[in-house]
Design an enzyme around this catalytic site. Structure first.
Site, PDB file in Angstrom:
ATOM      1  N   SER A 228       0.837  -1.399  -0.546  1.00  0.00           N
ATOM      2  CA  SER A 228      -0.180  -0.029  -0.163  1.00  0.00           C
ATOM      3  C   SER A 228       1.218   1.284   0.225  1.00  0.00           C
ATOM      4  O   SER A 228       1.462   0.935   0.516  1.00  0.00           O
ATOM      5  CB  SER A 228      -0.499   0.040   0.996  1.00  0.00           C
ATOM      6  OG  SER A 228      -1.555  -1.548   1.669  1.00  0.00           O
TER       7      SER A 228
ATOM      8  N   ARG B 158      34.914  21.243 -11.339  1.00  0.00           N
ATOM      9  CA  ARG B 158      33.795  21.083  -9.912  1.00  0.00           C
ATOM     10  C   ARG B 158      34.049  21.969  -8.962  1.00  0.00           C
ATOM     11  O   ARG B 158      34.910  22.062  -9.004  1.00  0.00           O
ATOM     12  CB  ARG B 158      35.293  19.257  -9.277  1.00  0.00           C
ATOM     13  CG  ARG B 158      35.076  18.527  -9.648  1.00  0.00           C
ATOM     14  CD  ARG B 158      36.446  17.433  -8.706  1.00  0.00           C
ATOM     15  NE  ARG B 158      36.228  17.330  -7.352  1.00  0.00           N
ATOM     16  CZ  ARG B 158      34.944  16.400  -7.180  1.00  0.00           C
ATOM     17  NH1 ARG B 158      34.380  15.047  -8.236  1.00  0.00           N
ATOM     18  NH2 ARG B 158      34.494  16.512  -5.515  1.00  0.00           N
TER      19      ARG B 158
END
Length: 437
Positions: free
Chosen positions: A110, A191
């Site tokens: 569920s 980076r």
């Protein structure tokens, strides 16, 4: 935004057969929608049995978010959806109403959406649902208030909680393609420094506000006109995902919500000697003299509070002459006052608090007996050792993991000091809120 004061009514704890009658009076003009908080707490758990009511820092896990929801005074009704009797008992004792979910939405397969849709079918009065995750124990009322304003004041259809992360992410690639991974959110040749990158917004699962129309007509918890509410990392604790129980306890002790009367800065600590500074044992010498011991870590904790401007008053009882003698020795070393209290400590402590021109919100109290319950309830911060009787434990806002005379006082003094740091963190969260408005 005006708040709604929650007032218990006769229909407050009715089951799913009753209607979702408001538990608070509306004070906000214009928006007359019924706003409900809903915590999903199924009994089944593959990892930790009945995890939702397992004790975390002295309180059932679900109790942390229920306290924040109820104290926020934002909701017309606060609900727990469960299929388990023990979870229902905790929910009712925390001031929530209970939706006994059906077996169809209590399976391992569920989804949260299935359960929320069932809830809305049973309670047509509800217009807006705040799905609060039971495993997010560092939620505070101010988080909920800031998020709800996006719907009530700015017309959004859904709002969810996020945390900003500065993680470089890589995607795993099948080996036959000749590489094992590839970058997802960065260029390895360029980076960025952390200070040059805003990071990414990641759901932290704390809560999801959604309108009924969005859930029923589109089958979505996030959709329509969508907003996010950014929470600081220290509040973004998710026991389900990335944290284990001992680490979670430390985070909650530092950043959890301990109630609306919890002070930002404690100005006075009232501490019982017997059972808090002492462990309840009496040693007899060969000559028959009675002796008791004090943990030096406890007295060191009291000294730290004094250095930070907190007054310490030791409490003793006429029924415990040995503790009285000890308290005089300890008070001389600490340079603090000793007060003898009777069978109702509150009667003796009210004049003391008034004389210092303080309110109970400014006071921290440590006791360990049933007679202390009145003061434990009144004080802004209150604690008992781990070996205190049940009545005292139920009245305290904080339950120490250590026993009396074995570090409980030091633990509570550390907790008091952490509240000051937490207040500074909340100021920073408020700054984020203003920035995002």
């Amino acid at each position: 935004m005006a708040s709604r004061k929650r007032v218990p009514t006769e229909s407050h704890n009715k089951g799913p057969e009753g209607s979702a009658v408001a538990v608070g009076k509306r004070s906000r003009a214009g928006d007359q929608r019924h706003i409900a908080a809903l915590i999903l707490a199924r009994g089944g758990s593959k990892g930790i049995p009945l995890k939702n009511i397992k004790t975390l820092a002295g309180i059932p896990l679900i109790g942390w978010v229920l306290r924040a929801a109820v104290d926020s005074e934002l909701f017309d009704s606060v609900w727990v959806s469960t299929d388990h009797d023990d979870i229902e008992k905790v929910a009712l004792s925390s001031g929530a109403r209970v939706h006994r979910r059906s077996a169809e939405v209590s399976k391992d397969s569920s989804t949260s959406l299935d359960t929320i849709q069932e809830f809305l079918r049973l309670y047509p009065e509800v217009d807006i649902v705040c799905h609060i995750q039971a495993t997010s124990p560092c939620l505070h009322p101010f988080h909920l208030k800031g998020a709800l304003e996006y719907i009530t004041e700015q017309g959004y259809d859904s709002v969810f909680a996020v945390v900003r992360r500065h993680h470089f992410r890589w995607q795993e690639v099948k080996k036959e393609k000749g590489e094992l991974t590839r970058p997802l959110n960065l260029d390895p040749a360029n980076r960025p420094r952390r200070q040059d990158w805003d990071g990414e917004l990641c759901e932290n699962g704390s809560f999801y506000f959604s309108t009924r129309d969005l859930i029923e007509k589109q089958g979505l918890l996030q959709g329509g006109k969508v907003a996010y509410y950014e929470m600081r990392p220290e509040y973004s604790v998710d026991i389900d995902v990335d944290i284990d129980w001992p680490v979670a306890e430390q985070r909650v002790l530092r950043y959890g919500y301990f109630g609306r009367d919890s002070p930002e800065v404690v100005r006075l600590l009232l501490c019982n000697v017997s059972g808090c500074l002492t462990e309840g044992r009496i040693f007899l010498s060969a000559s028959g003299a009675e002796m008791i011991s004090v943990n030096t870590r406890d007295t060191a904790g009291l000294r730290m509070l004094q250095r930070e401007g907190v007054e310490v008053v030791l409490l003793t009882s006429s029924l415990d002459p040995v503790a009285q003698d000890l308290s005089q020795i300890v008070s001389q070393r600490l340079g603090c006052e000793v007060l003898r209290v009777g069978e109702r400590p509150l009667e003796d402590l009210r004049p003391l608090v008034k004389k210092r021109d303080l309110t109970w919100k400014d006071v921290a109290y440590m006791g360990n007996e049933e007679v202390d319950v009145e003061v434990l309830n009144l004080a802004g911060l209150s604690a008992v050792p781990s070996d205190a009787p049940l009545m005292a434990i139920n009245g305290a806002k904080y339950i120490c993991s250590a026993a009396g005379g074995r570090g409980a006082v030091r633990e509570f003094t550390e907790h008091i000091r952490l509240q000051k740091k937490k207040a500074k963190s909340q100021l920073e969260q408020d700054r984020i809120d203003r920035t995002n408005c």
